[in-house]
Design a protein around this motif. Structure first.
Motif, PDB file in Angstrom:
ATOM      1  N   TYR A  15     -12.873 -19.036  -6.717  1.00 37.75           N
ATOM      2  CA  TYR A  15     -13.356 -18.003  -5.779  1.00 37.75           C
ATOM      3  C   TYR A  15     -12.205 -17.076  -5.384  1.00 37.75           C
ATOM      4  O   TYR A  15     -12.328 -15.847  -5.434  1.00 37.75           O
ATOM      5  CB  TYR A  15     -13.964 -18.664  -4.533  1.00 37.75           C
ATOM      6  CG  TYR A  15     -14.421 -17.653  -3.498  1.00 37.75           C
ATOM      7  CD1 TYR A  15     -15.718 -17.145  -3.519  1.00 37.75           C
ATOM      8  CD2 TYR A  15     -13.545 -17.175  -2.518  1.00 37.75           C
ATOM      9  CE1 TYR A  15     -16.124 -16.187  -2.599  1.00 37.75           C
ATOM     10  CE2 TYR A  15     -13.943 -16.225  -1.598  1.00 37.75           C
ATOM     11  CZ  TYR A  15     -15.232 -15.734  -1.643  1.00 37.75           C
ATOM     12  OH  TYR A  15     -15.630 -14.778  -0.726  1.00 37.75           O
ATOM     13  N   GLU A  44     -15.725 -14.993  12.855  1.00 37.13           N
ATOM     14  CA  GLU A  44     -16.184 -14.635  11.507  1.00 37.13           C
ATOM     15  C   GLU A  44     -17.162 -15.700  11.037  1.00 37.13           C
ATOM     16  O   GLU A  44     -16.796 -16.866  10.873  1.00 37.13           O
ATOM     17  CB  GLU A  44     -15.010 -14.538  10.521  1.00 37.13           C
ATOM     18  CG  GLU A  44     -15.484 -14.158   9.111  1.00 37.13           C
ATOM     19  CD  GLU A  44     -14.383 -14.134   8.054  1.00 37.13           C
ATOM     20  OE1 GLU A  44     -13.216 -14.417   8.371  1.00 37.13           O
ATOM     21  OE2 GLU A  44     -14.717 -13.847   6.886  1.00 37.13           O
ATOM     22  N   ALA A  46     -19.367 -17.468   8.160  1.00 40.20           N
ATOM     23  CA  ALA A  46     -19.171 -17.649   6.716  1.00 40.20           C
ATOM     24  C   ALA A  46     -17.758 -17.194   6.328  1.00 40.20           C
ATOM     25  O   ALA A  46     -17.568 -16.367   5.436  1.00 40.20           O
ATOM     26  CB  ALA A  46     -20.245 -16.899   5.917  1.00 40.20           C
ATOM     27  N   ARG A  51      -9.875 -15.300   3.479  1.00 45.38           N
ATOM     28  CA  ARG A  51      -9.485 -14.038   2.823  1.00 45.38           C
ATOM     29  C   ARG A  51      -9.323 -12.911   3.844  1.00 45.38           C
ATOM     30  O   ARG A  51      -8.372 -12.135   3.765  1.00 45.38           O
ATOM     31  CB  ARG A  51     -10.547 -13.670   1.771  1.00 45.38           C
ATOM     32  CG  ARG A  51     -10.226 -12.441   0.952  1.00 45.38           C
ATOM     33  CD  ARG A  51     -11.359 -12.114  -0.004  1.00 45.38           C
ATOM     34  NE  ARG A  51     -12.572 -11.716   0.689  1.00 45.38           N
ATOM     35  CZ  ARG A  51     -12.814 -10.511   1.206  1.00 45.38           C
ATOM     36  NH1 ARG A  51     -11.897  -9.560   1.105  1.00 45.38           N
ATOM     37  NH2 ARG A  51     -13.952 -10.231   1.823  1.00 45.38           N
ATOM     38  N   ASP A  69     -17.875 -21.977   8.770  1.00 45.36           N
ATOM     39  CA  ASP A  69     -18.362 -22.022   7.390  1.00 45.36           C
ATOM     40  C   ASP A  69     -18.982 -23.391   7.140  1.00 45.36           C
ATOM     41  O   ASP A  69     -18.593 -24.382   7.772  1.00 45.36           O
ATOM     42  CB  ASP A  69     -17.217 -21.774   6.393  1.00 45.36           C
ATOM     43  CG  ASP A  69     -17.712 -21.290   5.038  1.00 45.36           C
ATOM     44  OD1 ASP A  69     -17.632 -20.072   4.770  1.00 45.36           O
ATOM     45  OD2 ASP A  69     -18.198 -22.133   4.240  1.00 45.36           O
ATOM     46  N   SER A  70     -19.935 -23.421   6.207  1.00 46.78           N
ATOM     47  CA  SER A  70     -20.599 -24.699   5.925  1.00 46.78           C
ATOM     48  C   SER A  70     -19.943 -25.465   4.781  1.00 46.78           C
ATOM     49  O   SER A  70     -20.270 -26.622   4.557  1.00 46.78           O
ATOM     50  CB  SER A  70     -22.083 -24.459   5.599  1.00 46.78           C
ATOM     51  OG  SER A  70     -22.193 -23.550   4.523  1.00 46.78           O
ATOM     52  N   ALA A  71     -19.037 -24.835   4.035  1.00 44.36           N
ATOM     53  CA  ALA A  71     -18.433 -25.511   2.872  1.00 44.36           C
ATOM     54  C   ALA A  71     -17.093 -26.135   3.261  1.00 44.36           C
ATOM     55  O   ALA A  71     -16.122 -25.416   3.517  1.00 44.36           O
ATOM     56  CB  ALA A  71     -18.230 -24.519   1.731  1.00 44.36           C
ATOM     57  N   ASP A  99     -23.224 -24.503  10.274  1.00 42.10           N
ATOM     58  CA  ASP A  99     -24.219 -23.705   9.567  1.00 42.10           C
ATOM     59  C   ASP A  99     -24.565 -22.497  10.436  1.00 42.10           C
ATOM     60  O   ASP A  99     -24.976 -22.663  11.588  1.00 42.10           O
ATOM     61  CB  ASP A  99     -25.459 -24.587   9.331  1.00 42.10           C
ATOM     62  CG  ASP A  99     -26.440 -23.953   8.370  1.00 42.10           C
ATOM     63  OD1 ASP A  99     -26.628 -22.717   8.426  1.00 42.10           O
ATOM     64  OD2 ASP A  99     -27.011 -24.694   7.561  1.00 42.10           O
ATOM     65  N   MET A 100     -24.406 -21.307   9.879  1.00 38.93           N
ATOM     66  CA  MET A 100     -24.642 -20.104  10.703  1.00 38.93           C
ATOM     67  C   MET A 100     -26.102 -19.965  11.118  1.00 38.93           C
ATOM     68  O   MET A 100     -26.431 -19.184  11.996  1.00 38.93           O
ATOM     69  CB  MET A 100     -24.163 -18.847   9.972  1.00 38.93           C
ATOM     70  CG  MET A 100     -24.863 -18.535   8.684  1.00 38.93           C
ATOM     71  SD  MET A 100     -24.210 -17.023   7.948  1.00 38.93           S
ATOM     72  CE  MET A 100     -24.518 -17.309   6.209  1.00 38.93           C
TER      73      MET A 100
HETATM   74  C1  LIG Z   1     -19.170 -14.587  -0.160  1.00 35.90           C
HETATM   75  S1  LIG Z   1     -18.395 -15.951   0.645  1.00 35.90           S
HETATM   76  C2  LIG Z   1     -17.519 -15.068   1.923  1.00 35.90           C
HETATM   77  C3  LIG Z   1     -16.278 -15.775   2.403  1.00 35.90           C
HETATM   78  C4  LIG Z   1     -15.345 -14.912   3.255  1.00 35.90           C
HETATM   79  N1  LIG Z   1     -15.997 -14.410   4.443  1.00 35.90           N
HETATM   80  C5  LIG Z   1     -14.826 -13.748   2.430  1.00 35.90           C
HETATM   81  O1  LIG Z   1     -15.136 -12.609   2.788  1.00 35.90           O
HETATM   82  O2  LIG Z   1     -14.120 -13.996   1.437  1.00 35.90           O
HETATM   83  C6  LIG Z   1     -19.756 -16.696   1.479  1.00 35.90           C
HETATM   84  C7  LIG Z   1     -19.421 -17.894   2.349  1.00 35.90           C
HETATM   85  O3  LIG Z   1     -20.620 -18.268   3.035  1.00 35.90           O
HETATM   86  C8  LIG Z   1     -20.587 -19.663   3.247  1.00 35.90           C
HETATM   87  N2  LIG Z   1     -21.955 -20.068   3.598  1.00 35.90           N
HETATM   88  C9  LIG Z   1     -23.067 -20.059   2.815  1.00 35.90           C
HETATM   89  N3  LIG Z   1     -24.128 -20.442   3.540  1.00 35.90           N
HETATM   90  C10 LIG Z   1     -23.694 -20.694   4.794  1.00 35.90           C
HETATM   91  C11 LIG Z   1     -24.321 -21.123   5.997  1.00 35.90           C
HETATM   92  N4  LIG Z   1     -25.650 -21.345   6.043  1.00 35.90           N
HETATM   93  N5  LIG Z   1     -23.577 -21.263   7.112  1.00 35.90           N
HETATM   94  C12 LIG Z   1     -22.239 -21.035   7.076  1.00 35.90           C
HETATM   95  N6  LIG Z   1     -21.573 -20.632   5.961  1.00 35.90           N
HETATM   96  C13 LIG Z   1     -22.299 -20.463   4.840  1.00 35.90           C
HETATM   97  C14 LIG Z   1     -20.056 -20.204   1.925  1.00 35.90           C
HETATM   98  O4  LIG Z   1     -19.565 -21.506   2.054  1.00 35.90           O
HETATM   99  C15 LIG Z   1     -18.977 -19.161   1.614  1.00 35.90           C
HETATM  100  O5  LIG Z   1     -17.724 -19.564   2.123  1.00 35.90           O
END
Ligand SMILES: C[S@@+](CC[C@H](N)C(=O)[O-])C[C@H]1O[C@@H](n2cnc3c(N)ncnc32)[C@H](O)[C@@H]1O
Length: 251
Positions: A15, A44, A46, A51, A69-71, A99-100
């Motif tokens: 990623y 912020e 997710a 980054r 973030d959930s991961a 989880d958002m």
């Molecule tokens: C496109 S990445 C963006 C990461 C960071 N904000 C960036 O701009 O690089 C999407 C992120 O959403 C997180 N994510 C997906 N579903 C989620 C949820 N339901 N709650 C919280 N985080 C979630 C994923 O784990 C991932 O880290």
């Protein structure tokens, strides 16, 4: 050759490499908004592997920046990066696994700026999940606070090529990774379901090491496509007033 099947956001090194240039595009936009609104406490949603969060924390010494973030793999990478920051930056970054769609943070009601960047709202797949995330976020804001969501506009040409059938497999990028002395090839195919407004993506990340070893990993990712009015309605239905809509990172 080694094969694996995994979760897209478990593969944090891939990623970080895949999106290593994204900050040139969106970081100035987020910095500009923070300069404009002067928030003190930022969340912020997710937040991924930091980054955006880390450079913002470095740039604004009065900011407390929290990330959700959930991961766990993403948060672990964020924490590892944070360890090499100055103690005064480390002190102002607070990370939460959650989880958002349904979260409750200790500073609920005290955030004056909450943002959901880089199309991460596409991971809210149902209307219930979207309303729940937006309402939860509304509750976390201080009076007068702002919630800013960055989504990709649907590209109709691009989606029509994937209408109800998978596209060909595209080579998205070829990236050399000096840290692991390897080259990463990234392929994707997509299928667009217009009723669900859902893009089903299949990714293949293939690494070739200088020693001639080869690993191929298959992941899938679904993205909800927001049409602009839909997003406005989502804000209005969850209690917000819409202050501005921008077409790109230059506003
Ligand atoms: C496109 S990445 C963006 C990461 C960071 N904000 C960036 O701009 O690089 C999407 C992120 O959403 C997180 N994510 C997906 N579903 C989620 C949820 N339901 N709650 C919280 N985080 C979630 C994923 O784990 C991932 O880290």
């Amino acid at each position: 050759m080694a094969y694996c099947v995994g979760e897209y956001y478990e593969r944090v090194e891939d990623y970080d490499l895949q999106y290593q240039n994204q900050s040139e595009r969106d970081l100035p936009f987020w910095k500009g908004l923070i300069e404009e609104y002067h928030p003190h406490r930022v969340l912020e949603l997710a937040c991924g592997s930091g980054r955006l969060g880390l450079p913002l924390a470095r740039c604004f010494p009065d900011l407390i920046i929290e990330g959700l973030d959930s991961a766990p793999q993403m948060l672990a990478a964020y924490r590892r990066k944070l360890e090499s920051e100055a103690p005064e930056v480390q002190r102002r970054v607070i990370l939460h696994e959650g989880d958002m769609r349904d979260y409750h943070l200790p500073a609920c009601g005290n955030f004056d700026f909450i943002f959901l960047p880089f199309n991460s709202a596409a991971h809210l797949y149902t209307i219930e999940d979207q309303l729940s995330a937006f309402r939860c976020t509304y509750d976390h804001l201080a009076p007068g606070g702002r919630f800013i969501v960055d989504v990709q506009l649907p590209d109709l040409d691009y989606l029509s090529a994937a209408l109800n059938r998978p596209t060909q497999l595209y080579l998205e990028d070829e990236i050399s990774d000096p840290a692991s002395a390897s080259t990463l090839l990234i392929y994707s195919s997509r299928r667009y379901d217009p009723c669900e407004q859902l893009e089903h993506m299949v990714w293949i990340h293939e690494r070739f090491s200088e020693q001639g070893e080869n690993e191929r990993c298959l992941t899938q990712l679904d993205l909800h496509m927001y049409f602009p009015r839909e997003l406005q309605l989502l804000f209005l239905a969850s209690g917000f007033a819409v202050e501005a809509i921008y077409g790109d990172y230059e506003r």
